[in-house]
Structures are given as structure tokens and as C-alpha cells.
Motif scaffolding. Structure first.
Motif, short mmCIF file in Angstrom:
data_model
loop_
_atom_site.label_atom_id
_atom_site.label_comp_id
_atom_site.label_asym_id
_atom_site.label_seq_id
_atom_site.Cartn_x
_atom_site.Cartn_y
_atom_site.Cartn_z
N GLU A 148 24.10 -30.38 -27.60
CA GLU A 148 24.66 -30.73 -26.30
C GLU A 148 25.50 -31.99 -26.41
O GLU A 148 25.12 -32.94 -27.10
CB GLU A 148 23.52 -30.91 -25.29
CG GLU A 148 23.98 -30.91 -23.85
CD GLU A 148 22.81 -30.78 -22.89
OE1 GLU A 148 23.04 -30.78 -21.68
OE2 GLU A 148 21.64 -30.69 -23.37
N SER A 149 26.65 -32.01 -25.72
CA SER A 149 27.56 -33.15 -25.80
C SER A 149 27.10 -34.26 -24.87
O SER A 149 26.79 -34.01 -23.70
CB SER A 149 28.99 -32.72 -25.43
OG SER A 149 29.48 -31.78 -26.35
N VAL A 150 27.07 -35.49 -25.41
CA VAL A 150 26.60 -36.66 -24.68
C VAL A 150 27.66 -37.75 -24.77
O VAL A 150 28.22 -38.00 -25.84
CB VAL A 150 25.26 -37.17 -25.24
CG1 VAL A 150 24.78 -38.40 -24.48
CG2 VAL A 150 24.21 -36.08 -25.20
N GLY A 209 29.86 -31.02 -19.54
CA GLY A 209 29.73 -29.58 -19.35
C GLY A 209 31.07 -28.89 -19.29
O GLY A 209 32.07 -29.34 -19.90
N ASP A 210 31.12 -27.77 -18.54
CA ASP A 210 32.35 -27.00 -18.42
C ASP A 210 33.44 -27.83 -17.76
O ASP A 210 33.17 -28.68 -16.89
CB ASP A 210 32.09 -25.74 -17.58
CG ASP A 210 31.10 -24.80 -18.27
OD1 ASP A 210 30.99 -24.90 -19.51
OD2 ASP A 210 30.44 -24.00 -17.57
N SER A 211 34.65 -27.58 -18.18
CA SER A 211 35.83 -28.27 -17.64
C SER A 211 35.74 -29.77 -17.87
O SER A 211 36.36 -30.55 -17.14
CB SER A 211 36.01 -27.98 -16.14
OG SER A 211 36.11 -26.60 -15.91
N ARG A 265 30.72 -41.12 -12.81
CA ARG A 265 29.94 -40.60 -11.70
C ARG A 265 29.77 -39.10 -11.92
O ARG A 265 30.59 -38.46 -12.58
CB ARG A 265 30.63 -40.86 -10.35
CG ARG A 265 30.86 -42.32 -10.02
CD ARG A 265 29.55 -43.03 -9.74
NE ARG A 265 29.77 -44.43 -9.37
CZ ARG A 265 29.86 -45.42 -10.23
NH1 ARG A 265 29.78 -45.18 -11.53
NH2 ARG A 265 30.03 -46.66 -9.80
N ASP A 266 28.72 -38.53 -11.37
CA ASP A 266 28.50 -37.09 -11.52
C ASP A 266 29.71 -36.31 -11.02
O ASP A 266 30.25 -36.59 -9.93
CB ASP A 266 27.25 -36.66 -10.75
CG ASP A 266 25.97 -37.03 -11.47
OD1 ASP A 266 25.99 -37.03 -12.72
OD2 ASP A 266 24.97 -37.34 -10.80
N GLY A 267 30.15 -35.34 -11.83
CA GLY A 267 31.28 -34.49 -11.44
C GLY A 267 32.63 -34.99 -11.91
O GLY A 267 33.62 -34.26 -11.78
N MET A 268 32.69 -36.22 -12.44
CA MET A 268 33.97 -36.73 -12.93
C MET A 268 34.41 -35.95 -14.17
O MET A 268 33.60 -35.45 -14.94
CB MET A 268 33.87 -38.22 -13.28
CG MET A 268 33.83 -39.13 -12.08
SD MET A 268 33.77 -40.89 -12.55
CE MET A 268 35.32 -41.02 -13.47
#
Length: 393
Positions: free
Chosen positions: A361-363, A331-333, A372-375
């Protein structure tokens, strides 16, 4: 550093404690020099692709039982001993070719007896006819009573009936004589022959003489579950089931050795109701069999393919957690987030995605075990076309 530690170890206890503190300070300095900024570790670079809808196909396989287009039980229609067997098991025969001969002597005698009875009945008919002819002018001239003429005419009618009955007996005897020679009603292959020369056979036998199969075309019977049937109704056009069946693409037959039968078939009919015990409805596919490779009693699998445009994701770009399938999207950033996806099917190394990821959507493609989520990652773009070229659907 090891040399320094050896020197410290040789010193006195007080000096030893001082030296340990000194080593800790030196180690901190060394760590600071290794990461002078003292910030987060370097960003990981990972391959990323954009999800896209591409032409795809999938298939379902259904266990099938094969039968010849015509399967005829050959049975004796008269009682008697088998005199001759003209064919062997597995032989190909043409329609009208002799298969068995039953001893016909009793039936020839019945035919002779019936023929003699017919001659006697015809003679009586002729005699009755002459009597009518003799009495008619006498009655006209009032020489004899008309009662005698009526009696003569009644006798003539009875004689005619006897002739008809005798003719029927002759025809029946001839039919029985004909039944002693059993011929092939259709062209096809001979099945097992449980009887031998001299065996007593008849109409009451539970086991047929043999089974004759016409296998120029072969029927493959298979069943769909209620769920598959409901999906089938939604996938193919048509207002009625018959129209939907006509729109079905050609099907393939997978043989027991997992090879594909070279001729393609078509689904032609389905049963009118579900089997309550199985919860399934039966279909019939027809396959041409010009070389006689398929026989009645064979088994296989009917392979029904479906072509469509689907959003595909490589299986290595997914991971499973608590019976669910996830992907990492970017996603963003350049932050990654795990998302569950709904898989509608798979083909080779790809999943068909029904929900969870949108086109474009980028995968993240690989390296999921490090995420991990948020990395934050450093995306390394790769195209879906390159993935499909490397491993086609």
C-alpha cells in the motif's frame, strides 16, 4: 498601481469613489491574468513509498539485580575472640585459604580434657575385660557363680560405652579446635568485614564475619509483568515454559552507565509462581564473568531481543491525533486518505505496524501537514530500500 492610488486620493469625493471601483476592476483583471484558467491550485508533489515487510528486531529491557553464583555467609561456629584476620575486604581468595582465626586455647584445653577422659575410659575397659577373662574359667569349673561373670560382662559393656562416649567427646573437641581456624569454602571475593582483631564473635551473632562471593558466573534476577509473560508465551516455540525458556536467544546486560556488558548471557530458569504483591514472575539469567567486572550487589538491565519480519513505517510518515497514530495512504486518482494504524513496537526511527496498512500500500512519506482527506497529490515514488539504507533498523 501605487502611483494610480496617489492620483485618486488627490481627487474630489465623487471622483474618488469612481476611482475605487476602477481599482477593483483592475485588481480582478490582474488576478485573472495570474491564474488564467481560474481553476484549482496546482497539484502538490509529495514523496510516496510502498509499505513492505522487512526483517526487523526489537528488544525489551528489564531491571535486574546481580548476585554471584555462590554467596556464602562466613560465620563463627564457636565462641571466642578473633586472634587474626588473614584477608582484607575485596580480596580474591581460593577455596581452603585461611580467613579468620579465633583464640583456640579454651578449645585446646577441652581437647586435652577429653583425651584424658578417653585414656581413663580405655583403662577401665581393659580392667573390665581382664575381669571377664579371669572369671570365665572359674565359672566353667563351677568355682564361682555365673552371676559374678554376668556382672563382670555388664561392667565390661559399660566400660566400652564409656570409651565410645569419651572418643565422641575427643572428636567434638577436635572439631571445635578446627572451627577456630575459618577457611574459605569456595573461591571468590571477600565482602565487608565488620569485625576487627579482638572482637568477640560466636554462633549467636546476627551479622556474619563476612560474605564470600563466587563471581566466575553471575546471576541476573529480573521480573516480567503478567502482560509481558503472556506475550513471551506466544512468541517462542515449545509446549512447556521450560522448553520456551530453552528457545530464548542470548540476552545482553546493560550496565548502569548504559554500556553493554561484553559477555552475553542466557535465561535459564523462572519461578514457579507469580508474586501476588507485584503481579510479576521472576527469571534468572546467567552471565560469564571471567574478568571479575561484575560483583554481587550490582544492578543493570537485562536486554531481551527478538527478531521477526515486520511491516515497518517511518515515524515521520505518521501523525498523532487523539492518542492514535495515523498515516496518509494514496488511493485511486492519487487521492489521499488518513488511516489509523496499530503499532506493535518501534526500533529507532520506525514503527512496527500490526494493523491498518497492508504490504504494497502506498503511504505518503513527508509533507503531512499540508494534506487533508480527499486531496489529490502528485506521487513521487521512493523505495523502502533507500529509506532503510539511509536509516537502518
Amino acid at each position: 498601481m501605487n502611483h494610480l492610488f496617489q492620483q485618486v486620493y488627490k481627487q474630489k469625493p465623487v471622483g474618488f469613489l469612481y476611482s475605487l471601483i476602477l481599482l477593483a476592476v483592475l485588481s480582478g483583471c490582474a488576478s485573472s491574468s495570474a491564474n488564467p484558467e481560474g481553476g484549482a491550485p496546482p497539484v502538490t508533489a509529495l514523496p510516496v513509498f510502498k509499505a513492505a515487510a522487512v526483517p526487523a528486531s526489537t528488544h525489551r529491557e528489564y531491571n535486574a539485580a546481580l548476585e554471584g553464583k555462590v554467596n556464602v555467609e562466613i560465620r563463627a561456629q564457636v565462641d571466642g575472640y578473633i586472634d587474626k584476620i588473614f584477608v582484607d575486604e575485596g580480596a580474591y581468595v581460593k577455596a581452603g585459604q585461611p580467613l579468620f582465626r579465633i583464640n583456640d586455647r579454651p578449645y585446646q584445653e577441652q581437647l586435652s580434657n577429653a583425651s584424658a577422659s578417653l585414656l581413663a575410659a580405655q583403662a577401665n575397659e581393659e580392667k573390665a575385660s581382664l575381669e571377664v577373662s579371669r572369671l570365665t574359667p572359674l565359672v566353667d569349673n563351677n568355682v564361682v557363680s555365673d552371676i559374678q561373670l554376668k556382672t563382670a560382662k555388664a561392667a565390661y559393656q559399660a566400660a566400652k560405652a564409656n570409651v565410645a562416649q569419651a572418643q565422641a567427646m575427643v572428636s567434638n573437641a577436635r572439631i571445635n579446635v578446627g572451627f577456630t581456624l575459618i577457611t574459605a569454602p569456595v573461591s571468590g571475593y571477600i565482602g565487608r568485614i565488620p569485625y576487627k582483631n579482638g572482637s568477640l564473635v560466636g554462633r549467636s551473632e546476627a551479622q556474619p564475619l563476612t560474605v564470600l562471593s563466587d563471581v566466575n558466573e553471575v546471576y541476573a534476577y529480573f521480573s516480567m509483568s503478567e502482560i509481558d509473560f503472556l506475550q513471551f508465551k506466544d512468541k517462542f516455540p515449545g509446549n512447556t515454559i521450560a522448553e520456551k525458556v530453552k528457545q530464548l536467544p542470548p540476552v545482553e546486560l546493560v550496565l548502569p552507565d548504559n554500556t553493554i556488558y561484553p559477555e552475553k548471557g542466557r535465561i535459564e530458569t523462572m519461578e514457579g509462581q507469580f508474586d501476588k504483591t507485584m503481579g510479576a514472575v521472576s527469571f534468572r539469567a546467567t552471565f560469564p564473568n571471567p574478568n571479575g567486572l561484575l560483583r554481587s550487589g550490582n544492578t543493570g538491565k537485562v536486554k531481551l531481543s527478538e527478531s521477526f519480519a515486520a511491516l515497518v513505517v517511518p515515524q515521520e510518515a505518521t501523525f498523532e491525533l487523539q492518542d492514535k497514530i495515523f498515516v496518509f495512504t494514496v488511493g485511486d486518482s492519487n487521492k489521499v486518505a488518513s488511516k489509523p494504524i496499530t503499532v506493535s513496537g518501534k526500533n529507532g526511527a520506525y514503527y512496527f505496524v500490526a494493523k491498518g496498512v497492508s504490504a504494497g500500500e502506498s503511504v505518503v512519506y513527508t509533507g503531512l501537514d499540508r494534506l487533508r482527506d480527499g486531496m489529490v497529490i502528485q506521487p513521487q515514488p521512493i523505495s523502502m530500500d533507500s529509506l532503510l539504507k539511509a536509516r537502518p533498523l
